[in-house]
Write an enzyme that holds these catalytic residues in place. Structure first.
Site, PDB file in Angstrom:
ATOM      1  N   GLU A  68      -5.781  -7.003  -3.944  1.00 23.56           N
ATOM      2  CA  GLU A  68      -5.014  -6.991  -5.199  1.00 23.56           C
ATOM      3  C   GLU A  68      -3.647  -7.663  -5.023  1.00 23.56           C
ATOM      4  OE1 GLU A  68      -4.956  -3.345  -7.703  1.00 23.56           O
ATOM      5  OE2 GLU A  68      -2.806  -3.695  -7.791  1.00 23.56           O
TER       6      GLU A  68
ATOM      7  N   ARG B 191      -6.990  -6.781 -14.014  1.00 26.03           N
ATOM      8  CA  ARG B 191      -6.030  -7.163 -12.958  1.00 26.03           C
ATOM      9  C   ARG B 191      -5.893  -8.681 -12.809  1.00 26.03           C
ATOM     10  NH1 ARG B 191      -5.425  -3.409 -14.322  1.00 26.03           N
ATOM     11  NH2 ARG B 191      -5.510  -1.339 -13.451  1.00 26.03           N
TER      12      ARG B 191
ATOM     13  N   SER C  43      -2.621  -0.096  -4.498  1.00 25.44           N
ATOM     14  CA  SER C  43      -4.024  -0.313  -4.102  1.00 25.44           C
ATOM     15  C   SER C  43      -4.134  -1.682  -3.432  1.00 25.44           C
ATOM     16  CB  SER C  43      -4.933  -0.304  -5.331  1.00 25.44           C
ATOM     17  OG  SER C  43      -4.839   0.942  -5.971  1.00 25.44           O
TER      18      SER C  43
END
Ligand SMILES: Cc1cc2nc3c(=O)[nH]c(=O)nc-3n(C[C@H](O)[C@H](O)[C@H](O)COP(=O)(O)OP(=O)(O)OC[C@H]3O[C@@H](n4cnc5c(N)ncnc54)[C@H](O)[C@@H]3O)c2cc1C
Length: 367
Positions: A359, A170, A247
């Site tokens: 995130e 990520r 998320s």
């Protein structure tokens, strides 16, 4: 432009209309760019006015503060898709403003394998390298061959290799620096009616197959969409869970010391091997193995810290179908969302000593 809300803000500049969370105050200026020349011009103009720049795609991974953004939003609307035969495979050159879901759908329809497990992820193609978008065992870095960018420092176009992009879990160079604006991504795809080897247990279970095997391309994409829908992770499904950024926290990656401390507190914590720490071997000296890393599901930690799906605080709530998705309720604000995120983060840190990291990119806001 009409000011329907009567607040003196041009409707285009109200960032709540451009984010999937539906929150965010106005930007000072908003410009949509349909080609690289207009992008370069918009960036130069903002720079000339000492205006900060926020590059915006589909707004599905940003939390914009209620106060908005003091600067210029440059929304990427550069369109185009070209498929080029290369050996047994195909190079797909997709412009940054193309809708990601439509691109994946087209690849699946054309019998091109490599992105099928990334079906149903909202946003635009140009944002996918930014956090190395991933799901159900695939990441865009598995298939990215090159990323074409506008280099804001050198004011020129540049083609970057995967190594230049510094992809990680990520993350990438684009997440760490605002120097580059992605204008096109090139994927190397296989011509096949089968998916790439499947690496995610929940998906193989659904498909009735084994890890490492391949399933029908369309069948795989469909199974991914169904799994995502069951978790409220597809946009446009409506309902109270639909206003989210996916998320909200990244799954923490822990080194051996952190992992044994966590295991002491919760011996049953699920964990997955996550390779070795990049750069640690070099720092430790040649021949010394780098620490082994473990990834822990953030959703498990959040649940064990006492949060149930549907938990609501003010105008924000945990999704009723996925513990890791924080949602904005009717009338809720970015402040409400951030207050909930803080409560969750603090409870997990207190219970397990693990600090959850958001995130989505926080714009004008912090946790
Ligand atoms: C329901 C839902 C499910 C999701 N599921 C997943 C998932 O499974 N896996 C996953 O990885 N993500 C997931 N996401 C997060 C999100 O969809 C992805 O991160 C997506 O790639 C963001 O694209 P975007 O165009 O909306 O980017 P934006 O939200 O507009 O921007 C995100 C960041 O990228 C930067 N950026 C955008 N475009 C460019 C560009 N062209 N050049 C440089 N920087 C740029 C922005 O400045 C910002 O910092 C989900 C989100 C939602 C709402």
């Amino acid at each position: 432009m009409t000011d329907r809300a009567g607040d003196g803000v041009a409707p285009q500049q109200r960032l709540s209309d451009w984010t999937t969370l539906g929150v965010g105050g106005p930007a000072d200026a908003f410009v949509e760019v349909a080609d690289v020349a207009s992008l370069a011009e918009a960036l130069a103009e903002a720079e000339a006015h000492n205006s900060r720049v926020l590059v915006l795609g589909g707004g599905s991974n940003v939390v914009v503060a209620d106060d908005g953004f003091r600067g210029t939003v440059v929304r990427i609307a550069i369109k185009g898709l070209r498929l080029e035969k290369q050996g047994d495979g195909v190079l797909a050159h997709v412009s940054a403003g193309e809708d990601w879901c439509s691109f994946v759908g087209q690849c699946v329809a054309e019998g091109l394998a490599g992105t099928e497990c990334l079906s149903g992820i909202p946003g635009l193609a140009g944002a996918t390298p930014v956090q190395n978008v991933g799901a159900y065992g695939q990441e865009v870095s598995d298939t990215i061959v090159s990323v074409t960018v506008w280099d804001r420092r050198d004011r020129s176009a540049l083609e970057m290799t995967p190594a230049d992009c510094n992809f990680g879990y990520r993350t990438s160079i684009f997440r760490a620096s605002s120097r580059y604006v992605v204008t096109r991504v090139t994927f190397g795809l296989q011509r096949a009616q089968l998916s790439m080897p499947l690496r995610y247990a929940e998906l193989t279970e659904r498909l009735g197959t084994k890890l490492g095997s391949r399933a029908g391309l369309g069948e795989t994409a469909q199974a991914v969409i169904e799994l995502r829908m069951s978790k409220g992770m597809v946009l446009g499904a409506g309902g109270p869970d639909s206003r989210s950024a996916g998320s909200f926290f990244v799954n923490p990656v822990l080194d051996e010391g952190q992992m044994s401390e966590l295991l002491r507190l919760v011996p049953d914590v699920p964990r997955f091997a996550a390779g070795r720490a990049a750069g640690a071997a070099a720092a430790a000296g040649a021949g010394t193995p780098a620490p082994v890393l473990c990834k822990v599901p953030a959703a498990w930690l959040v649940e064990r810290a006492g949060f149930a799906r549907g938990y609501r605080k003010g105008g924000a709530a945990i999704s009723s179908r996925h513990t890791l998705a924080l949602t904005v309720c009717d009338g809720g604000t970015a402040d409400d969302l951030l207050a909930l995120a803080r409560e969750v983060r603090d409870a997990v840190r207190e219970a397990f000593g693990v600090c959850l990291v958001p995130e989505p990119v926080l714009v004008g806001a912090h946790l």
